[in-house]
Motif scaffolding. Structure first.
Motif, PDB file in Angstrom:
ATOM      1  N   GLN A   6     -44.953 -10.359  25.691  1.00 53.07           N
ATOM      2  CA  GLN A   6     -45.313 -10.959  24.603  1.00 53.07           C
ATOM      3  C   GLN A   6     -44.851 -12.776  24.576  1.00 53.07           C
ATOM      4  N   ILE A   7     -45.627 -13.288  24.189  1.00 49.81           N
ATOM      5  CA  ILE A   7     -45.606 -14.983  24.563  1.00 49.81           C
ATOM      6  C   ILE A   7     -45.594 -15.548  23.121  1.00 49.81           C
ATOM      7  N   GLU A   8     -44.996 -16.608  23.167  1.00 47.46           N
ATOM      8  CA  GLU A   8     -44.930 -17.711  21.806  1.00 47.46           C
ATOM      9  C   GLU A   8     -45.597 -18.869  22.311  1.00 47.46           C
ATOM     10  N   VAL A   9     -46.820 -19.116  21.736  1.00 47.58           N
ATOM     11  CA  VAL A   9     -47.537 -20.442  22.090  1.00 47.58           C
ATOM     12  C   VAL A   9     -48.414 -20.832  20.627  1.00 47.58           C
ATOM     13  N   ASP A  10     -48.232 -22.407  20.634  1.00 48.02           N
ATOM     14  CA  ASP A  10     -48.767 -22.950  19.302  1.00 48.02           C
ATOM     15  C   ASP A  10     -50.221 -23.006  19.162  1.00 48.02           C
ATOM     16  N   CYS A  11     -51.204 -23.112  20.305  1.00 49.45           N
ATOM     17  CA  CYS A  11     -52.562 -23.555  20.280  1.00 49.45           C
ATOM     18  C   CYS A  11     -53.114 -22.748  21.355  1.00 49.45           C
ATOM     19  N   ALA A  12     -54.565 -22.661  20.900  1.00 48.82           N
ATOM     20  CA  ALA A  12     -55.445 -22.044  21.977  1.00 48.82           C
ATOM     21  C   ALA A  12     -55.316 -23.025  23.467  1.00 48.82           C
ATOM     22  N   VAL A  33     -54.088 -14.929  29.406  1.00 52.29           N
ATOM     23  CA  VAL A  33     -53.241 -15.100  28.315  1.00 52.29           C
ATOM     24  C   VAL A  33     -54.197 -15.135  26.945  1.00 52.29           C
ATOM     25  N   ASN A  34     -53.738 -14.296  25.892  1.00 49.15           N
ATOM     26  CA  ASN A  34     -54.592 -14.118  24.729  1.00 49.15           C
ATOM     27  C   ASN A  34     -53.746 -14.878  23.595  1.00 49.15           C
ATOM     28  N   PHE A  35     -54.276 -16.067  23.277  1.00 49.17           N
ATOM     29  CA  PHE A  35     -53.907 -16.783  22.116  1.00 49.17           C
ATOM     30  C   PHE A  35     -53.542 -15.838  20.697  1.00 49.17           C
ATOM     31  N   MET A  36     -54.512 -15.283  20.469  1.00 51.22           N
ATOM     32  CA  MET A  36     -54.869 -14.465  19.186  1.00 51.22           C
ATOM     33  C   MET A  36     -53.814 -13.361  19.145  1.00 51.22           C
ATOM     34  N   THR A  37     -53.461 -12.471  20.317  1.00 51.29           N
ATOM     35  CA  THR A  37     -52.477 -11.529  20.139  1.00 51.29           C
ATOM     36  C   THR A  37     -51.029 -12.022  20.865  1.00 51.29           C
TER      37      THR A  37
END
Length: 72
Positions: A6-12, A33-37
Motif C-alpha cells: 500500500q502506498i500514499e502518493v498525491d498525483c499520477a 505503481v498504480n496511482f488509482m489503487t
C-alpha cells in the motif's frame, strides 16, 4: 517473488517517478505503481531480501517525491 504494498502518493506523475525509482533499485526485477489503487507491486530479483530491498526502495522514492509513503 512478487509482493504488493500500500502506498500514499498525491498525483499520477509522482506515482510514475516512484515507479522509475523503484525499478532502478538494486534487488528489484520489476515494479508497477498504480496511482488509482494506491498500490505498488514489486517483483524481487532472485536471492534478494525483500525487507532490505524495500528500505532502499523507500529511500530512493523519497529522493524523487519526499511526501510519498510506502507501508512496509
Amino acid at each position: 517473488m512478487k509482493k504488493t504494498y500500500q502506498i500514499e502518493v498525491d498525483c499520477a506523475n509522482c506515482a510514475n517517478l516512484m515507479e522509475e525509482a523503484t525499478k532502478k533499485t538494486e534487488g528489484v526485477q520489476d515494479a508497477v505503481v498504480n496511482f488509482m489503487t494506491q498500490k505498488m507491486i514489486v517483483e524481487f530479483a532472485e536471492g534478494s531480501d525483500p525487507k532490505t530491498v524495500m528500505k532502499a526502495v523507500l529511500k530512493n522514492c523519497k529522493k524523487v517525491e519526499d511526501d510519498c509513503e510506502i507501508y512496509l
